[in-house]
Design a protein around this motif. Sequence first.
Motif, mmCIF file in Angstrom:
data_model
loop_
_atom_site.group_PDB
_atom_site.id
_atom_site.type_symbol
_atom_site.label_atom_id
_atom_site.label_comp_id
_atom_site.label_asym_id
_atom_site.label_seq_id
_atom_site.Cartn_x
_atom_site.Cartn_y
_atom_site.Cartn_z
ATOM 1 N N HIS A 235 0.830 -1.201 0.000
ATOM 2 C CA HIS A 235 0.000 0.000 0.000
ATOM 3 C C HIS A 235 0.871 1.260 0.000
ATOM 4 O O HIS A 235 1.966 1.270 0.559
ATOM 5 N N TRP A 252 -4.694 6.085 -2.638
ATOM 6 C CA TRP A 252 -5.503 6.032 -3.852
ATOM 7 C C TRP A 252 -6.149 4.665 -4.061
ATOM 8 O O TRP A 252 -7.238 4.569 -4.634
ATOM 9 N N ASP A 253 -5.505 3.593 -3.589
ATOM 10 C CA ASP A 253 -6.067 2.259 -3.789
ATOM 11 C C ASP A 253 -7.333 2.023 -2.975
ATOM 12 O O ASP A 253 -8.047 1.040 -3.185
ATOM 13 N N GLY A 254 -7.621 2.904 -2.015
ATOM 14 C CA GLY A 254 -8.891 2.854 -1.303
ATOM 15 C C GLY A 254 -8.941 1.937 -0.111
ATOM 16 O O GLY A 254 -10.026 1.661 0.409
ATOM 17 N N GLN A 274 -11.265 2.617 -5.143
ATOM 18 C CA GLN A 274 -10.168 3.428 -5.680
ATOM 19 C C GLN A 274 -10.538 4.911 -5.724
ATOM 20 O O GLN A 274 -11.698 5.277 -5.889
ATOM 21 N N ARG A 290 -13.647 10.724 -1.814
ATOM 22 C CA ARG A 290 -13.238 9.999 -3.024
ATOM 23 C C ARG A 290 -13.229 10.982 -4.176
ATOM 24 O O ARG A 290 -14.223 11.654 -4.450
#
Length: 336
Positions: A235, A252-254, A274, A290
Amino acid sequence: MKRILYLGAALSVLSCGKEEPGPSAYSIYIVEDMAEAIATYLPNEDSLADPVPAGATPNALFTDGRYLYLVNSGFSGSPSVMVYEPSVPPALVATIPMPPGSNPYAGAALDGRLYVSGFASDKLYILDDKAIVDSVKVGKAPEGVLAFGGKIYVVCSGYDLGSYTFGPGALYRYDPSSGELDSLLLGINPQFCAVDSEGRLHVLLTGDYATTWGKVILVDPGSMRTLDSVSFSGHSPGAIAILGDWGYVIGWDGTLLSYGIPSMTLMDSLIMGQGMMGLAAEPNGLWLTRWSNTDENWLFLVQGLSVADSIALGRGVGARAVLPWVESAGFGFRRF
Protein backbone atom coordinates in the motif's frame (compact mmCIF):
# COMPACT_ATOMS: atom_id res chain seq x y z
CA MET A 1 -28.55 15.04 -3.08
CA LYS A 2 -27.97 11.30 -3.32
CA ARG A 3 -27.27 9.55 -0.06
CA ILE A 4 -26.50 5.91 0.75
CA LEU A 5 -26.50 4.30 4.17
CA TYR A 6 -24.67 0.98 4.20
CA LEU A 7 -26.48 -1.84 6.02
CA GLY A 8 -23.45 -3.02 7.98
CA ALA A 9 -22.76 0.51 9.12
CA ALA A 10 -26.41 1.03 9.99
CA LEU A 11 -26.25 -1.80 12.51
CA SER A 12 -23.16 -0.20 14.06
CA VAL A 13 -24.87 3.18 14.30
CA LEU A 14 -27.97 1.67 15.91
CA SER A 15 -25.86 -0.01 18.54
CA CYS A 16 -23.63 2.90 19.54
CA GLY A 17 -25.61 5.98 18.48
CA LYS A 18 -24.39 8.97 16.49
CA GLU A 19 -22.73 11.53 18.77
CA GLU A 20 -23.80 15.13 18.38
CA PRO A 21 -20.81 17.48 18.80
CA GLY A 22 -22.93 20.29 20.24
CA PRO A 23 -25.50 22.93 19.37
CA SER A 24 -23.20 25.66 18.05
CA ALA A 25 -21.73 24.53 14.71
CA TYR A 26 -20.88 21.28 12.97
CA SER A 27 -19.69 21.60 9.39
CA ILE A 28 -17.56 19.48 7.09
CA TYR A 29 -15.65 21.53 4.53
CA ILE A 30 -14.51 19.82 1.32
CA VAL A 31 -11.87 21.16 -1.07
CA GLU A 32 -12.84 20.45 -4.70
CA ASP A 33 -9.82 20.94 -6.94
CA MET A 34 -11.46 20.30 -10.32
CA ALA A 35 -14.44 22.55 -9.57
CA GLU A 36 -12.12 25.02 -7.81
CA ALA A 37 -14.59 25.38 -4.97
CA ILE A 38 -15.25 24.68 -1.28
CA ALA A 39 -18.31 22.56 -0.52
CA THR A 40 -19.94 22.41 2.93
CA TYR A 41 -21.83 19.45 4.36
CA LEU A 42 -23.96 19.86 7.51
CA PRO A 43 -24.24 16.43 9.22
CA ASN A 44 -26.93 17.41 11.70
CA GLU A 45 -29.15 18.67 8.88
CA ASP A 46 -27.99 16.15 6.27
CA SER A 47 -27.64 18.92 3.71
CA LEU A 48 -25.07 20.38 1.33
CA ALA A 49 -24.64 24.14 1.10
CA ASP A 50 -23.96 25.75 -2.25
CA PRO A 51 -20.22 25.60 -3.05
CA VAL A 52 -18.23 28.83 -2.98
CA PRO A 53 -15.41 29.72 -5.41
CA ALA A 54 -11.85 28.84 -4.49
CA GLY A 55 -8.60 29.93 -6.11
CA ALA A 56 -6.56 28.30 -8.84
CA THR A 57 -6.01 24.59 -8.16
CA PRO A 58 -6.96 24.44 -4.47
CA ASN A 59 -4.92 21.88 -2.58
CA ALA A 60 -5.44 22.06 1.19
CA LEU A 61 -7.52 23.69 3.91
CA PHE A 62 -6.43 24.52 7.47
CA THR A 63 -7.61 26.72 10.34
CA ASP A 64 -6.42 28.72 13.32
CA GLY A 65 -9.75 28.23 15.08
CA ARG A 66 -11.07 31.55 13.83
CA TYR A 67 -10.68 31.51 10.05
CA LEU A 68 -10.36 28.93 7.28
CA TYR A 69 -7.26 29.15 5.08
CA LEU A 70 -7.33 27.64 1.60
CA VAL A 71 -3.98 26.88 -0.05
CA ASN A 72 -4.17 27.28 -3.85
CA SER A 73 -1.31 25.76 -5.85
CA GLY A 74 -2.02 28.00 -8.83
CA PHE A 75 -1.55 25.63 -11.78
CA SER A 76 -4.48 27.19 -13.63
CA GLY A 77 -3.71 30.74 -12.50
CA SER A 78 -1.99 32.48 -9.61
CA PRO A 79 -0.98 30.73 -6.36
CA SER A 80 -2.54 32.15 -3.22
CA VAL A 81 -3.87 31.61 0.28
CA MET A 82 -7.52 32.58 0.61
CA VAL A 83 -9.01 33.52 3.98
CA TYR A 84 -12.65 32.63 4.77
CA GLU A 85 -15.05 33.08 7.65
CA PRO A 86 -16.18 29.58 8.76
CA SER A 87 -19.80 30.32 7.93
CA VAL A 88 -22.22 28.23 5.88
CA PRO A 89 -21.17 28.58 3.17
CA PRO A 90 -17.71 30.07 3.87
CA ALA A 91 -17.38 33.82 3.26
CA LEU A 92 -14.22 35.13 1.59
CA VAL A 93 -12.35 37.70 3.69
CA ALA A 94 -9.04 38.17 1.88
CA THR A 95 -6.69 36.70 -0.73
CA ILE A 96 -2.94 36.57 -0.04
CA PRO A 97 -0.77 36.25 -3.17
CA MET A 98 2.00 33.66 -3.08
CA PRO A 99 5.21 33.67 -5.20
CA PRO A 100 4.63 32.59 -8.81
CA GLY A 101 5.75 29.03 -9.46
CA SER A 102 6.09 28.21 -5.75
CA ASN A 103 3.26 25.64 -5.79
CA PRO A 104 1.93 26.23 -2.25
CA TYR A 105 0.98 22.84 -0.85
CA ALA A 106 -0.28 22.94 2.75
CA GLY A 107 -0.16 25.10 5.85
CA ALA A 108 -0.62 25.56 9.59
CA ALA A 109 -1.25 28.43 11.97
CA LEU A 110 0.71 29.35 15.10
CA ASP A 111 0.53 32.45 17.32
CA GLY A 112 -1.22 34.62 14.77
CA ARG A 113 1.04 33.69 11.86
CA LEU A 114 0.55 31.29 8.96
CA TYR A 115 3.18 28.84 7.72
CA VAL A 116 2.78 27.54 4.16
CA SER A 117 4.96 25.04 2.31
CA GLY A 118 6.17 25.74 -1.22
CA PHE A 119 6.47 22.41 -3.00
CA ALA A 120 8.37 23.82 -5.99
CA SER A 121 10.46 26.40 -4.10
CA ASP A 122 11.68 24.20 -1.21
CA LYS A 123 10.63 26.96 1.19
CA LEU A 124 8.43 27.49 4.22
CA TYR A 125 6.64 30.82 3.81
CA ILE A 126 5.74 32.86 6.88
CA LEU A 127 2.63 35.05 6.58
CA ASP A 128 1.47 37.80 8.90
CA ASP A 129 -1.17 40.48 8.49
CA LYS A 130 -2.22 38.96 5.14
CA ALA A 131 1.24 39.15 3.56
CA ILE A 132 4.46 37.12 3.30
CA VAL A 133 6.92 38.51 5.84
CA ASP A 134 9.67 35.88 5.63
CA SER A 135 10.64 32.48 4.26
CA VAL A 136 12.88 29.63 5.39
CA LYS A 137 14.73 27.22 3.14
CA VAL A 138 13.80 23.65 4.06
CA GLY A 139 14.18 20.27 2.34
CA LYS A 140 13.22 19.31 -1.18
CA ALA A 141 9.54 19.40 -2.15
CA PRO A 142 7.91 20.20 1.22
CA GLU A 143 4.30 19.11 1.67
CA GLY A 144 2.59 18.70 5.06
CA VAL A 145 2.92 21.37 7.76
CA LEU A 146 2.06 20.86 11.45
CA ALA A 147 2.08 23.38 14.32
CA PHE A 148 2.74 21.74 17.68
CA GLY A 149 4.39 22.72 20.96
CA GLY A 150 5.29 26.19 19.76
CA LYS A 151 7.18 24.87 16.72
CA ILE A 152 6.47 24.21 13.06
CA TYR A 153 7.11 20.78 11.53
CA VAL A 154 7.52 20.53 7.76
CA VAL A 155 7.42 17.18 5.97
CA CYS A 156 9.68 17.24 2.91
CA SER A 157 9.03 14.51 0.35
CA GLY A 158 12.44 14.64 -1.34
CA TYR A 159 10.83 14.61 -4.79
CA ASP A 160 13.02 15.97 -7.60
CA LEU A 161 10.94 17.96 -10.08
CA GLY A 162 13.71 17.75 -12.66
CA SER A 163 14.30 14.00 -12.70
CA TYR A 164 10.86 12.93 -11.41
CA THR A 165 12.51 10.73 -8.82
CA PHE A 166 12.47 10.52 -5.02
CA GLY A 167 15.54 11.38 -3.02
CA PRO A 168 15.76 11.05 0.76
CA GLY A 169 12.82 12.68 2.50
CA ALA A 170 13.07 14.51 5.81
CA LEU A 171 11.18 16.10 8.67
CA TYR A 172 12.18 19.70 9.46
CA ARG A 173 11.51 21.50 12.74
CA TYR A 174 11.42 25.29 12.75
CA ASP A 175 11.41 27.31 15.96
CA PRO A 176 9.78 30.72 15.23
CA SER A 177 11.11 32.23 18.46
CA SER A 178 14.78 31.54 17.73
CA GLY A 179 14.84 30.87 13.99
CA GLU A 180 16.54 27.51 14.68
CA LEU A 181 16.04 24.81 12.05
CA ASP A 182 16.59 21.08 12.70
CA SER A 183 15.99 18.08 10.48
CA LEU A 184 15.66 14.30 10.54
CA LEU A 185 16.19 12.07 7.50
CA LEU A 186 13.38 9.56 7.16
CA GLY A 187 13.10 7.64 3.88
CA ILE A 188 11.15 7.65 0.64
CA ASN A 189 8.40 10.21 0.12
CA PRO A 190 7.22 11.42 3.54
CA GLN A 191 4.17 13.62 2.98
CA PHE A 192 2.23 14.42 6.15
CA CYS A 193 2.34 14.03 9.91
CA ALA A 194 -0.07 13.98 12.84
CA VAL A 195 0.34 14.17 16.61
CA ASP A 196 -1.05 11.69 19.14
CA SER A 197 -2.32 12.24 22.70
CA GLU A 198 1.17 11.62 24.10
CA GLY A 199 2.67 14.41 22.00
CA ARG A 200 4.52 12.15 19.55
CA LEU A 201 4.63 12.74 15.81
CA HIS A 202 3.37 10.15 13.34
CA VAL A 203 5.07 10.84 10.01
CA LEU A 204 3.49 9.20 6.97
CA LEU A 205 5.88 7.94 4.28
CA THR A 206 4.00 7.03 1.10
CA GLY A 207 6.90 5.27 -0.64
CA ASP A 208 7.53 5.31 -4.38
CA TYR A 209 4.27 3.59 -5.40
CA ALA A 210 6.14 0.65 -6.92
CA THR A 211 8.95 -0.99 -4.94
CA THR A 212 9.00 0.86 -1.61
CA TRP A 213 5.70 0.70 0.25
CA GLY A 214 4.28 3.07 2.83
CA LYS A 215 4.95 3.28 6.55
CA VAL A 216 4.40 5.53 9.55
CA ILE A 217 7.45 6.51 11.59
CA LEU A 218 6.95 7.56 15.21
CA VAL A 219 9.13 10.57 16.09
CA ASP A 220 9.91 12.25 19.41
CA PRO A 221 9.49 15.97 18.63
CA GLY A 222 11.84 17.02 21.43
CA SER A 223 14.89 14.99 20.43
CA MET A 224 13.91 14.64 16.75
CA ARG A 225 14.66 10.92 16.95
CA THR A 226 12.70 7.96 15.62
CA LEU A 227 11.00 5.78 18.23
CA ASP A 228 9.13 3.11 16.27
CA SER A 229 7.37 2.42 12.98
CA VAL A 230 4.61 0.42 11.31
CA SER A 231 4.70 -0.70 7.67
CA PHE A 232 1.90 -1.11 5.12
CA SER A 233 3.12 -3.74 2.65
CA GLY A 234 1.48 -3.42 -0.75
CA HIS A 235 0.00 0.00 0.00
CA SER A 236 1.02 3.61 -0.67
CA PRO A 237 -1.10 5.70 1.71
CA GLY A 238 -1.15 9.46 1.19
CA ALA A 239 -3.26 10.68 4.11
CA ILE A 240 -3.14 10.13 7.89
CA ALA A 241 -5.38 10.84 10.87
CA ILE A 242 -5.34 9.92 14.54
CA LEU A 243 -8.46 9.30 16.60
CA GLY A 244 -7.96 8.23 20.22
CA ASP A 245 -5.62 5.25 20.45
CA TRP A 246 -5.78 4.50 16.75
CA GLY A 247 -3.94 5.75 13.69
CA TYR A 248 -5.51 5.60 10.24
CA VAL A 249 -4.00 5.91 6.76
CA ILE A 250 -5.45 5.66 3.28
CA GLY A 251 -4.26 6.05 -0.29
CA TRP A 252 -5.50 6.03 -3.85
CA ASP A 253 -6.07 2.26 -3.79
CA GLY A 254 -8.89 2.85 -1.30
CA THR A 255 -7.78 0.64 1.58
CA LEU A 256 -8.27 2.30 4.96
CA LEU A 257 -5.67 0.80 7.31
CA SER A 258 -5.68 1.10 11.09
CA TYR A 259 -2.84 0.65 13.56
CA GLY A 260 -2.68 0.68 17.34
CA ILE A 261 -1.12 3.38 19.48
CA PRO A 262 1.28 3.03 21.25
CA SER A 263 1.93 -0.53 20.01
CA MET A 264 2.45 0.67 16.40
CA THR A 265 0.92 -2.62 15.27
CA LEU A 266 -1.11 -2.98 12.06
CA MET A 267 -4.67 -3.93 12.96
CA ASP A 268 -7.73 -3.95 10.66
CA SER A 269 -8.61 -2.57 7.25
CA LEU A 270 -11.62 -1.43 5.24
CA ILE A 271 -11.83 -1.55 1.44
CA MET A 272 -13.46 1.68 0.25
CA GLY A 273 -12.69 1.71 -3.46
CA GLN A 274 -10.17 3.43 -5.68
CA GLY A 275 -9.69 7.18 -5.71
CA MET A 276 -9.59 8.00 -1.99
CA MET A 277 -7.91 11.31 -1.17
CA GLY A 278 -8.99 13.25 1.93
CA LEU A 279 -8.93 11.97 5.51
CA ALA A 280 -9.69 13.81 8.76
CA ALA A 281 -10.80 12.82 12.27
CA GLU A 282 -13.19 14.29 14.84
CA PRO A 283 -14.99 12.65 17.80
CA ASN A 284 -17.88 11.41 15.65
CA GLY A 285 -15.52 9.42 13.41
CA LEU A 286 -13.43 9.73 10.26
CA TRP A 287 -14.37 11.83 7.24
CA LEU A 288 -12.97 10.77 3.87
CA THR A 289 -13.32 11.89 0.26
CA ARG A 290 -13.24 10.00 -3.02
CA TRP A 291 -11.86 12.01 -5.93
CA SER A 292 -12.83 11.85 -9.59
CA ASN A 293 -12.54 14.25 -12.50
CA THR A 294 -15.33 12.50 -14.43
CA ASP A 295 -17.50 10.35 -12.14
CA GLU A 296 -19.38 10.95 -8.89
CA ASN A 297 -17.35 12.27 -5.94
CA TRP A 298 -18.15 11.15 -2.43
CA LEU A 299 -17.85 12.19 1.20
CA PHE A 300 -17.82 9.27 3.66
CA LEU A 301 -18.28 9.03 7.42
CA VAL A 302 -16.52 5.98 8.90
CA GLN A 303 -17.22 4.83 12.46
CA GLY A 304 -15.50 1.77 13.92
CA LEU A 305 -14.12 0.80 10.50
CA SER A 306 -17.61 0.68 8.99
CA VAL A 307 -19.06 3.18 6.53
CA ALA A 308 -21.83 4.95 8.43
CA ASP A 309 -22.83 7.47 5.76
CA SER A 310 -22.06 8.41 2.15
CA ILE A 311 -22.85 11.78 0.59
CA ALA A 312 -22.67 12.40 -3.15
CA LEU A 313 -20.85 15.66 -3.95
CA GLY A 314 -21.24 15.83 -7.72
CA ARG A 315 -19.63 14.48 -10.87
CA GLY A 316 -16.10 15.54 -11.75
CA VAL A 317 -15.68 18.07 -8.91
CA GLY A 318 -12.44 16.54 -7.57
CA ALA A 319 -13.10 16.09 -3.82
CA ARG A 320 -9.53 16.42 -2.63
CA ALA A 321 -9.32 17.40 1.05
CA VAL A 322 -11.68 17.55 4.02
CA LEU A 323 -11.73 19.62 7.23
CA PRO A 324 -14.28 19.11 10.04
CA TRP A 325 -15.34 22.23 11.93
CA VAL A 326 -16.74 21.35 15.35
CA GLU A 327 -17.77 24.20 17.63
CA SER A 328 -19.22 23.51 21.08
CA ALA A 329 -21.25 26.01 23.09
CA GLY A 330 -19.06 27.69 25.68
CA PHE A 331 -15.85 26.20 24.29
CA GLY A 332 -15.61 27.54 20.73
CA PHE A 333 -13.77 25.71 17.97
CA ARG A 334 -12.24 22.37 18.94
CA ARG A 335 -9.16 21.07 17.12
CA PHE A 336 -8.67 17.31 16.80
